[in-house]
Design an enzyme around this catalytic site. Structure first.
Site, mmCIF file in Angstrom:
data_model
loop_
_atom_site.group_PDB
_atom_site.id
_atom_site.type_symbol
_atom_site.label_atom_id
_atom_site.label_comp_id
_atom_site.label_asym_id
_atom_site.label_seq_id
_atom_site.Cartn_x
_atom_site.Cartn_y
_atom_site.Cartn_z
ATOM 1 N N LYS A 1 0.832 -1.210 0.000
ATOM 2 C CA LYS A 1 0.000 0.000 0.000
ATOM 3 C C LYS A 1 0.870 1.265 0.000
ATOM 4 O O LYS A 1 0.685 2.155 -0.817
ATOM 5 C CB LYS A 1 -0.949 0.021 1.213
ATOM 6 C CG LYS A 1 -1.881 -1.176 1.286
ATOM 7 C CD LYS A 1 -2.795 -1.114 2.483
ATOM 8 C CE LYS A 1 -2.103 -1.186 3.819
ATOM 9 N NZ LYS A 1 -1.413 -2.472 4.111
ATOM 10 N N ARG B 1 11.770 -4.753 5.181
ATOM 11 C CA ARG B 1 11.354 -3.396 4.769
ATOM 12 C C ARG B 1 12.269 -2.347 5.401
ATOM 13 O O ARG B 1 12.656 -2.459 6.559
ATOM 14 C CB ARG B 1 9.915 -3.138 5.193
ATOM 15 C CG ARG B 1 9.508 -1.677 5.007
ATOM 16 C CD ARG B 1 8.023 -1.475 5.021
ATOM 17 N NE ARG B 1 7.376 -1.942 6.226
ATOM 18 C CZ ARG B 1 6.042 -1.993 6.377
ATOM 19 N NH1 ARG B 1 5.253 -1.610 5.392
ATOM 20 N NH2 ARG B 1 5.516 -2.419 7.501
ATOM 21 N N ARG C 1 11.570 -0.164 10.844
ATOM 22 C CA ARG C 1 10.497 0.109 11.805
ATOM 23 C C ARG C 1 10.556 -0.864 12.975
ATOM 24 O O ARG C 1 10.766 -2.061 12.775
ATOM 25 C CB ARG C 1 9.128 0.006 11.105
ATOM 26 C CG ARG C 1 8.720 1.254 10.386
ATOM 27 C CD ARG C 1 7.499 1.048 9.535
ATOM 28 N NE ARG C 1 6.377 0.382 10.201
ATOM 29 C CZ ARG C 1 5.187 0.189 9.642
ATOM 30 N NH1 ARG C 1 4.969 0.630 8.408
ATOM 31 N NH2 ARG C 1 4.236 -0.414 10.296
ATOM 32 N N ARG D 1 0.042 -8.370 13.765
ATOM 33 C CA ARG D 1 -0.660 -7.424 12.877
ATOM 34 C C ARG D 1 -1.529 -8.169 11.870
ATOM 35 O O ARG D 1 -2.613 -7.724 11.512
ATOM 36 C CB ARG D 1 0.357 -6.510 12.185
ATOM 37 C CG ARG D 1 0.860 -5.419 13.136
ATOM 38 C CD ARG D 1 2.245 -4.918 12.800
ATOM 39 N NE ARG D 1 2.358 -4.333 11.504
ATOM 40 C CZ ARG D 1 3.516 -4.157 10.862
ATOM 41 N NH1 ARG D 1 4.649 -4.526 11.425
ATOM 42 N NH2 ARG D 1 3.527 -3.606 9.678
ATOM 43 N N ARG E 1 -9.576 0.565 9.025
ATOM 44 C CA ARG E 1 -9.095 -0.780 9.330
ATOM 45 C C ARG E 1 -10.115 -1.570 10.131
ATOM 46 O O ARG E 1 -9.842 -2.727 10.467
ATOM 47 C CB ARG E 1 -7.808 -0.689 10.139
ATOM 48 C CG ARG E 1 -6.538 -0.896 9.319
ATOM 49 C CD ARG E 1 -5.394 -0.540 10.213
ATOM 50 N NE ARG E 1 -4.177 -1.200 9.973
ATOM 51 C CZ ARG E 1 -3.078 -0.573 9.527
ATOM 52 N NH1 ARG E 1 -3.115 0.682 9.167
ATOM 53 N NH2 ARG E 1 -1.949 -1.232 9.431
#
Ligand code: ADP
Ligand code: AMP
Length: 224
Positions: A13, A127, A160, A171, A88
Site C-alpha cells: 500500500k 522493509r 520500523r 498485525r 481498518r
C-alpha cells in the site's frame, strides 16, 4: 479522486500510494505515518498510540477516526485524497462514510492489494523506510541504489520497530479479525476493485492506474 487502499500489512500500500497520489495530485493520508510522526515528536497522541503499535494491535477507533476526519478537513484534501491504512475496522469505515456523506464527497473506489500470505513476513522484516519522504524499500525485493540510504533524499533508511516477525504475525491476526470484513463492506457498495500486488513495483503501479482509469469496469466477485 477519493480512494482507499486496502490490504494486509506488506501488501504494498505505502509503496504504491506514493505513485498513485502523485499521478492524481492528491495528498496521501497514511495513518501509520501520522502515528509514527507523533511518536517521534513525543506528542500525547504519539504516547497513546505507541503502546498499541509496539504490540501490533490496532489503535482504538475513536482516536484514529478523530485524527483522520481532522486531516480531511484540510484544504489540500478538498479535491481528493488517498487513504493508506485507514479504515481498518467496520466502525472506522462507517465513520468515514458518514463524514464523507455529510460533506458531499463520497469515496470513488477502494483498491484491494492482493499478496500471497506466505510472502508477507519476508516483505515486512526486510522493509526499510525513509523517515523524511516515507519512500519504501526492501533489502531483498526493492533495495535502495546505495546501501540503506534513500534514493530520493539520501537520508539513512530506518527499520520500523514493529517490523519484526513476532509483531507482524500479530498485525496479520488483527487484519484477519478486524480489517478483512471491510472487503465485503466495500464490495456491497460496489466500490471494491482488485489489484495483484506481486511482480515489479512499476508493474503493480501500471495495473493500479489501469483500474483507476476504468472505474466503470467490472467490479470484483463477492469476497468469500
Ligand atoms: P504496506 O504499506 O501495505 O504495509 P509496503 O508498501 O510498505 O506495504 O511494502 C511492504 C514491503 O514489501 C516493503 O519492503 C516493499 O519494498 C515490499 N514490496 C512492495 N511492493 C512489492 C512488490 N511488488 N514485490 C516485492 N516486494 C514489494
Ligand atoms: P501501518 O503503518 O499502516 O503498518 O500501521 C502501523 C500501526 O499503526 C498499526 O499496526 C496500528 O497499530 C496503527 N494504525 C495505523 N492505522 C490504523 C488504523 N486505521 N486503525 C488502528 N490502528 C492503526
Amino acid at each position: 479522486m477519493r480512494l482507499v487502499l486496502l490490504g494486509p500489512p506488506g501488501a504494498g500500500k505505502g509503496t504504491q500510494a506514493v505513485h498513485i497520489a502523485r499521478a492524481y495530485a492528491v495528498p496521501r493520508v497514511a495513518t501509520g505515518d501520522i502515528f509514527r510522526d507523533n511518536v517521534s515528536g513525543q506528542t500525547s497522541l504519539g504516547a497513546e498510540a505507541k503502546v498499541y503499535m509496539e504490540r501490533g494491535d490496532l489503535v482504538p477507533d475513536d482516536i484514529v477516526i478523530r485524527m483522520v476526519t481532522d486531516r480531511l478537513e484540510r484544504d489540500d484534501a478538498v479535491n481528493g485524497f488517498l487513504l493508506d491504512g485507514f479504515p481498518r475496522t467496520v466502525p472506522q469505515a462507517v465513520a468515514l462514510e458518514e463524514y464523507l456523506d455529510s460533506v458531499g464527497r463520497p469515496l470513488d473506489v477502494v483498491v484491494r492489494f492482493n499478496v500471497p500470505e506466505s510472502d508477507i513476513v519476508r516483505r515486512i522484516v526486510n522493509r526499510r523506510v525513509c523517515p523524511v519522504d516515507n519512500s519504501v524499500y526492501n533489502l531483498d525485493y526493492a533495495p535502495p541504489k546505495v546501501d540503506e540510504v534513500c534514493d530520493l533524499c539520501a537520508t539513512p533508511l530506518q527499520h520500523r520497530q514493529d517490523d519484526t516477525e513476532e509483531v507482524v504475525l500479530r498485525r496479520l491476526e488483527e487484519y484477519h479479525a478486524k480489517t478483512e470484513d471491510l472487503e465485503y463492506f466495500y464490495w456491497e457498495r460496489g466500490l471494491l476493485r482488485d489489484v495483484e500486488s506481486v511482480g515489479p513495483v512499476e508493474e503493480v503501479t501500471r495495473r493500479t492506474l489501469a483500474v483507476l482509469d476504468d472505474l466503470d469496469g467490472d467490479p470484483v466477485q463477492a469476497p468469500s
